[in-house]
Design a protein around this motif. Sequence first.
Motif, PDB file in Angstrom:
ATOM      1  N   PHE A  87      -8.337   1.117  -7.591  1.00 33.92           N
ATOM      2  CA  PHE A  87      -8.069   2.299  -6.789  1.00 33.92           C
ATOM      3  C   PHE A  87      -6.629   2.738  -7.017  1.00 33.92           C
ATOM      4  O   PHE A  87      -5.731   1.905  -7.141  1.00 33.92           O
ATOM      5  CB  PHE A  87      -8.274   2.022  -5.296  1.00 33.92           C
ATOM      6  N   THR A  88      -6.407   4.027  -7.040  1.00 36.70           N
ATOM      7  CA  THR A  88      -5.052   4.535  -7.176  1.00 36.70           C
ATOM      8  C   THR A  88      -4.378   4.583  -5.815  1.00 36.70           C
ATOM      9  O   THR A  88      -5.036   4.548  -4.778  1.00 36.70           O
ATOM     10  CB  THR A  88      -5.074   5.926  -7.815  1.00 36.70           C
ATOM     11  N   TYR A  89      -3.042   4.681  -5.836  1.00 38.81           N
ATOM     12  CA  TYR A  89      -2.277   4.508  -4.598  1.00 38.81           C
ATOM     13  C   TYR A  89      -2.651   5.530  -3.532  1.00 38.81           C
ATOM     14  O   TYR A  89      -2.692   5.202  -2.341  1.00 38.81           O
ATOM     15  CB  TYR A  89      -0.772   4.574  -4.897  1.00 38.81           C
ATOM     16  N   LEU A 126       0.809  -1.211   0.000  1.00 37.78           N
ATOM     17  CA  LEU A 126       0.000   0.000   0.000  1.00 37.78           C
ATOM     18  C   LEU A 126       0.844   1.263   0.000  1.00 37.78           C
ATOM     19  O   LEU A 126       0.311   2.363  -0.182  1.00 37.78           O
ATOM     20  CB  LEU A 126      -0.924   0.004   1.225  1.00 37.78           C
ATOM     21  N   GLY A 144      -3.919  -1.956  -5.433  1.00 35.31           N
ATOM     22  CA  GLY A 144      -4.827  -0.912  -5.902  1.00 35.31           C
ATOM     23  C   GLY A 144      -5.181  -1.069  -7.368  1.00 35.31           C
ATOM     24  O   GLY A 144      -6.314  -0.824  -7.772  1.00 35.31           O
ATOM     25  N   GLY A 193      -8.845   5.481 -12.072  1.00 34.92           N
ATOM     26  CA  GLY A 193      -8.913   4.035 -11.836  1.00 34.92           C
ATOM     27  C   GLY A 193      -9.678   3.344 -12.948  1.00 34.92           C
ATOM     28  O   GLY A 193      -9.442   3.579 -14.136  1.00 34.92           O
ATOM     29  N   LYS A 249      -5.491   6.826  -2.919  1.00 34.00           N
ATOM     30  CA  LYS A 249      -6.781   6.521  -2.300  1.00 34.00           C
ATOM     31  C   LYS A 249      -6.635   5.494  -1.178  1.00 34.00           C
ATOM     32  O   LYS A 249      -7.487   5.418  -0.290  1.00 34.00           O
ATOM     33  CB  LYS A 249      -7.746   5.973  -3.361  1.00 34.00           C
ATOM     34  N   LEU A 250      -5.580   4.694  -1.227  1.00 37.96           N
ATOM     35  CA  LEU A 250      -5.368   3.649  -0.236  1.00 37.96           C
ATOM     36  C   LEU A 250      -4.262   3.994   0.756  1.00 37.96           C
ATOM     37  O   LEU A 250      -3.923   3.175   1.606  1.00 37.96           O
ATOM     38  CB  LEU A 250      -5.033   2.323  -0.926  1.00 37.96           C
ATOM     39  N   ASN A 253       0.994   0.508  -7.059  1.00 34.72           N
ATOM     40  CA  ASN A 253       0.306  -0.316  -6.075  1.00 34.72           C
ATOM     41  C   ASN A 253      -0.434  -1.453  -6.775  1.00 34.72           C
ATOM     42  O   ASN A 253      -1.485  -1.241  -7.391  1.00 34.72           O
ATOM     43  CB  ASN A 253      -0.673   0.565  -5.294  1.00 34.72           C
TER      44      ASN A 253
END
Length: 607
Positions: free
Chosen positions: A204-206, A191, A199, A432, A208-209, A196
């Motif tokens: 999901f893009t990095y 993460l 992700g 994403g 966002k996590l 990622n």
Amino acid sequence: MANFTILAVTPQLNADGAESLVFHVILFLLIIVGFLILLRLPRAFARFRRSSDWLNGHFLWHSSYPKSTSKAPQTFPDDYPSEDGSTKETKDGSTDDSHTLYSHAKKARGQSDDIVVSFPPHVATCPRFLRQLVTLHRARIAPGFSISQAFVMVFYFATLVYASFYKSSPFSDPVRTGWVAIAQLPFAFALATKNNILGMLLGFTYEKLNYLHRFIGRLIVIAVNIHSLGYFYKWSIAGIFQRQISRPSAMWGLVGLIALDTMWFFSLSFWRSKFHNIMFTTHIIGFSLGVPALWLHKPSMIPWLAACLGLYGLDRVLRVLKTRIATAVLRPLPELKATRIEVPHINRGWRAGQHVRLRVLSFGVGWWGWTEVHPFTIASVGGTEEGLVLIAKKSGRWTGALYDMAKSSGYTEAGYGRRVKVIIEGPYGGPGHAIFASYSAAVFVVGGSGITFALSTIQDLIQKDLKGQSRVKTITLIWVVQDPASLHPLLPLFASMVQDSVYTPVHIAVHYTRAVGGEKPPAQPRVPGMTLAPGRPKVAKVLEGSLSRAVALGAGVKDEERVSGMLVGVCGPPGLGDDVSRAVATIEPARRDQVGGIEMHEEVFGL
């Protein structure tokens, strides 16, 4: 002593049993992640259904493009709907709510009739019966922090509590929390990386996590400290602390503990926001010392540490492959107090809304400024002559020095500006698996420098619309700035966007929050479809107007398609994202269903 005796007779698992339990708990978490990936596969398939989409969003590159001999329309539409969605009559007697602007656009504006319509498929994030639940999860419980994020964190924490304390006591069985800590390291590494893998699979893009990376990192530090204190307690009670702590394995464990605690301390929000380079440096040092220390502390941890090194190594290789060295032109934008960075020799490879990491190879940004890397959202659309464009707002020492460099520019073969070598890494982030052109309506609410996100996205939607590859029937941009003078350098671009959107009307509303005082209010821009107003925007009212235009039926090709939802894009500080989220929540469920659901995409900075 009685309490210690009670803890000692509690049923325990041996070391192998503790490792096995932790392994199965991690397997349980991976099964849940795999299930979520399966649920999001339809959106991934929809995104990659065109072979051209496989080339965008991963690596930057340059290609020649054909010179267009056709001229863009030179006149603006006679009228546009107002910001609140009210209908205005055009010269031909039709109304905007009937969408005759779209249906007669080819005839009215001289467009050819040979456009092949190929609308992208739309896959909603959730089925209709879950939309109300998603709205609830989007609600904020703290600035920039939603209920859904809290739910994920609570579930993860409860799982680790079970793994740590099921038939175990940290005083009599401290080895369990050690295994819990080491088993979380691959998750923390996965993460933390810009590339990622987790992700990417989830869509999901990095960034966002990243909240999960920070949360898991804190849980690892807590578990490691409980593990260490448990052993310190046992050794002290038995009177063998000095002998045990002097063993090489214990000494290496102590080094690993100090490394992890140091990384945690310098990752606090104070250091992240004010001294990011210190945070980054201590992470590198802590990682370089911590991994070998943990390996020497307990060699059986090698598989978990190897997974961490593999994830980190893959990220570094991909980052090298994503890196480009190019010549950029710096130009000052005094009204915005920003620097425009143009890289004409990179003109393809990114998706609208993505960002890159920029390093300027010049002592003009300071003796050590060339070592700094800063992220900026791409403000241009791919495949154009201007290439990759960034706008760096003057907000700190480095960006201030960059702005001073641009102001000291002279005239080059590319016009007024200063040429400088840069290293660009990316692209990263973005939508994403979402396809912005697959929605029926798009509303963008941005603040300050967040305009770069909206510029690239709206230009991309217009470009796709001209090719018959966009379902969007109405586009609205709300830009919140402090000074109305910020509008001046972007007026030509805004006018071009309004003029080029021959099929889908673009509405632009600029709101300034700085009081004008006794000064004369700024004049309204002479661009159809654009307004300038003081005060905060009424986002809920704008959403209602955009929704009404999206569901209105006319004679256009898009009106024959079913409604496919409304996209609400936000880019700015956490407070702006919270305000827009609350505005979306005020839309009645029946109205959300009428448009096919409302989905938010947030690019929030400052967390």
